[in-house]
Enzyme design. Structure first.
Site, PDB file in Angstrom:
ATOM      1  N   ASP A  30       1.254   1.110   0.863  1.00  0.00           N
ATOM      2  CA  ASP A  30       1.404  -0.021  -0.051  1.00  0.00           C
ATOM      3  C   ASP A  30       2.385   0.390  -1.160  1.00  0.00           C
ATOM      4  O   ASP A  30       2.275   1.476  -1.735  1.00  0.00           O
ATOM      5  CB  ASP A  30       0.037  -0.388  -0.641  1.00  0.00           C
ATOM      6  CG  ASP A  30       0.038  -1.745  -1.314  1.00  0.00           C
ATOM      7  OD1 ASP A  30      -0.691  -2.636  -0.853  1.00  0.00           O
ATOM      8  OD2 ASP A  30       0.767  -1.908  -2.322  1.00  0.00           O
ATOM      9  N   ASN A  86      -8.335  -8.977   2.552  1.00  0.00           N
ATOM     10  CA  ASN A  86      -8.400 -10.212   1.780  1.00  0.00           C
ATOM     11  C   ASN A  86      -7.929 -11.346   2.674  1.00  0.00           C
ATOM     12  O   ASN A  86      -6.780 -11.325   3.129  1.00  0.00           O
ATOM     13  CB  ASN A  86      -7.509 -10.114   0.537  1.00  0.00           C
ATOM     14  CG  ASN A  86      -7.887  -8.942  -0.348  1.00  0.00           C
ATOM     15  OD1 ASN A  86      -9.060  -8.627  -0.494  1.00  0.00           O
ATOM     16  ND2 ASN A  86      -6.898  -8.287  -0.934  1.00  0.00           N
ATOM     17  N   GLN A  93      -5.728 -12.871  -1.017  1.00  0.00           N
ATOM     18  CA  GLN A  93      -4.610 -12.601  -0.114  1.00  0.00           C
ATOM     19  C   GLN A  93      -3.327 -13.141  -0.725  1.00  0.00           C
ATOM     20  O   GLN A  93      -3.225 -14.327  -1.043  1.00  0.00           O
ATOM     21  CB  GLN A  93      -4.849 -13.237   1.257  1.00  0.00           C
ATOM     22  CG  GLN A  93      -3.734 -12.919   2.256  1.00  0.00           C
ATOM     23  CD  GLN A  93      -4.038 -13.448   3.662  1.00  0.00           C
ATOM     24  OE1 GLN A  93      -5.010 -14.168   3.873  1.00  0.00           O
ATOM     25  NE2 GLN A  93      -3.206 -13.077   4.618  1.00  0.00           N
ATOM     26  N   HIS A  99      -3.610  -8.279   7.034  1.00  0.00           N
ATOM     27  CA  HIS A  99      -3.503  -6.828   6.866  1.00  0.00           C
ATOM     28  C   HIS A  99      -4.820  -6.262   6.371  1.00  0.00           C
ATOM     29  O   HIS A  99      -5.573  -6.934   5.665  1.00  0.00           O
ATOM     30  CB  HIS A  99      -2.377  -6.457   5.892  1.00  0.00           C
ATOM     31  CG  HIS A  99      -2.437  -7.202   4.592  1.00  0.00           C
ATOM     32  ND1 HIS A  99      -2.019  -8.511   4.464  1.00  0.00           N
ATOM     33  CD2 HIS A  99      -2.900  -6.840   3.372  1.00  0.00           C
ATOM     34  CE1 HIS A  99      -2.193  -8.917   3.226  1.00  0.00           C
ATOM     35  NE2 HIS A  99      -2.740  -7.917   2.531  1.00  0.00           N
ATOM     36  N   HIS A 101      -6.437  -3.091   4.106  1.00  0.00           N
ATOM     37  CA  HIS A 101      -6.125  -2.072   3.102  1.00  0.00           C
ATOM     38  C   HIS A 101      -7.012  -0.855   3.341  1.00  0.00           C
ATOM     39  O   HIS A 101      -8.227  -1.006   3.547  1.00  0.00           O
ATOM     40  CB  HIS A 101      -6.469  -2.573   1.693  1.00  0.00           C
ATOM     41  CG  HIS A 101      -5.673  -3.753   1.221  1.00  0.00           C
ATOM     42  ND1 HIS A 101      -4.609  -3.621   0.359  1.00  0.00           N
ATOM     43  CD2 HIS A 101      -5.790  -5.075   1.463  1.00  0.00           C
ATOM     44  CE1 HIS A 101      -4.115  -4.821   0.086  1.00  0.00           C
ATOM     45  NE2 HIS A 101      -4.817  -5.727   0.749  1.00  0.00           N
TER      46      HIS A 101
HETATM   47  P1  AMP Z   1      -3.092  -8.837  -0.420  1.00  0.00           P
HETATM   48  O1  AMP Z   1      -3.385  -9.196  -1.852  1.00  0.00           O
HETATM   49  O2  AMP Z   1      -4.322  -8.434   0.336  1.00  0.00           O
HETATM   50  O3  AMP Z   1      -2.277  -9.891   0.280  1.00  0.00           O
HETATM   51  O4  AMP Z   1      -2.218  -7.506  -0.506  1.00  0.00           O
HETATM   52  C1  AMP Z   1      -0.828  -7.479  -0.329  1.00  0.00           C
HETATM   53  C2  AMP Z   1      -0.380  -6.064  -0.576  1.00  0.00           C
HETATM   54  O5  AMP Z   1       0.927  -5.907  -0.064  1.00  0.00           O
HETATM   55  C3  AMP Z   1      -0.342  -5.660  -2.055  1.00  0.00           C
HETATM   56  O6  AMP Z   1      -1.210  -4.553  -2.274  1.00  0.00           O
HETATM   57  C4  AMP Z   1       1.130  -5.302  -2.281  1.00  0.00           C
HETATM   58  O7  AMP Z   1       1.291  -4.204  -3.151  1.00  0.00           O
HETATM   59  C5  AMP Z   1       1.616  -4.985  -0.880  1.00  0.00           C
HETATM   60  N1  AMP Z   1       3.036  -5.188  -0.664  1.00  0.00           N
HETATM   61  C6  AMP Z   1       3.747  -6.310  -0.924  1.00  0.00           C
HETATM   62  N2  AMP Z   1       5.038  -6.127  -0.570  1.00  0.00           N
HETATM   63  C7  AMP Z   1       5.143  -4.870  -0.082  1.00  0.00           C
HETATM   64  C8  AMP Z   1       6.222  -4.085   0.445  1.00  0.00           C
HETATM   65  N3  AMP Z   1       7.468  -4.563   0.530  1.00  0.00           N
HETATM   66  N4  AMP Z   1       5.950  -2.826   0.871  1.00  0.00           N
HETATM   67  C9  AMP Z   1       4.699  -2.343   0.806  1.00  0.00           C
HETATM   68  N5  AMP Z   1       3.645  -3.017   0.309  1.00  0.00           N
HETATM   69  C10 AMP Z   1       3.860  -4.273  -0.125  1.00  0.00           C
END
Ligand code: AMP
Length: 136
Positions: A30, A86, A93, A99, A101
Site C-alpha cells: 500500500d 472494505n 472502500q 482488495h 488489506h
Molecule cells: P480502501 O479504502 O479499502 O479502498 O483502500 C484503498 C487503499 O489503496 C488505500 O489504503 C490506499 O492507500 C491504497 N492505494 C491507493 N492508490 C494506491 C497506489 N497507486 N499504490 C498503492 N496503494 C494505493
C-alpha cells in the site's frame, strides 16, 4: 477498467512495489500504509465487490493473503496483523477494485479499528439468524 488505479498497477502502467503475482491475483505494498509493510491483495480481473469474485479467485486470494501476512510480519518484526476488506463506500472502500488489506500490527502502534460491542433486543438475534440462514 480504463480508469482503475489497481488495473493500471496490474497492467504495469503505473508503478507499485509488487510482492506476489499469480495468474489470478497480484499483491503489492500500500502506497500510504497504516503501518510499514501494509500490503494489498487484489484479483487480476476487475471486480468491485468480494461478492463478485469467483471461487478460483477467492481461493488464491486467501492463500496469497496468508503467505503475505507471514512474510510481512516476519520482515517487519510485527507480532500481529489484521486482514481487512472494505466492501462498499459505507464500509470505507475507496478504490473500486476489490482488495484485501494485510496490516502488520504492534502494541501501541497508534492504530485503532474503533471496534464497538452493541447488544441485541429480545428475539432480535434469533430473527436475524433465521433471516440469514434462509438466504444461505
Ligand atoms: P480502501 O479504502 O479499502 O479502498 O483502500 C484503498 C487503499 O489503496 C488505500 O489504503 C490506499 O492507500 C491504497 N492505494 C491507493 N492508490 C494506491 C497506489 N497507486 N499504490 C498503492 N496503494 C494505493
Amino acid at each position: 477498467m480504463a480508469d482503475c488505479v489497481f488495473c493500471k498497477i496490474i497492467a504495469g502502467e503505473i508503478p507499485a512495489a509488487k510482492l506476489v503475482e499469480t495468474d489470478k491475483v497480484v499483491s503489492f505494498l500500500d502506497a500510504n500504509p497504516v503501518n510499514p509493510g501494509h500490503a494489498l491483495i487484489v484479483p487480476r480481473r476487475h471486480a468491485s465487490s468480494f461478492l463478485d469474485l469467483q471461487q478460483n479467485e477467492l481461493h488464491v486470494m486467501i492463500f496469497v493473503a496468508r503467505r503475505v501476512a507471514a512474510a510481512v510480519t516476519e520482515a517487519t518484526g510485527s507480532p500481529a496483523f489484521n486482514i481487512l476488506q472494505n466492501d462498499g463506500e459505507a464500509a470505507g472502500q475507496i478504490v473500486d477494485h476489490c482488495h484485501m488489506h494485510v496490516i502488520p500490527r504492534a502494541p501501541e502502534d497508534g492504530f485503532s479499528l474503533g471496534w464497538r460491542q452493541l447488544s441485541y433486543q429480545e428475539g432480535e438475534l434469533e430473527a436475524l439468524q433465521e433471516a440469514i440462514r434462509r438466504r444461505l
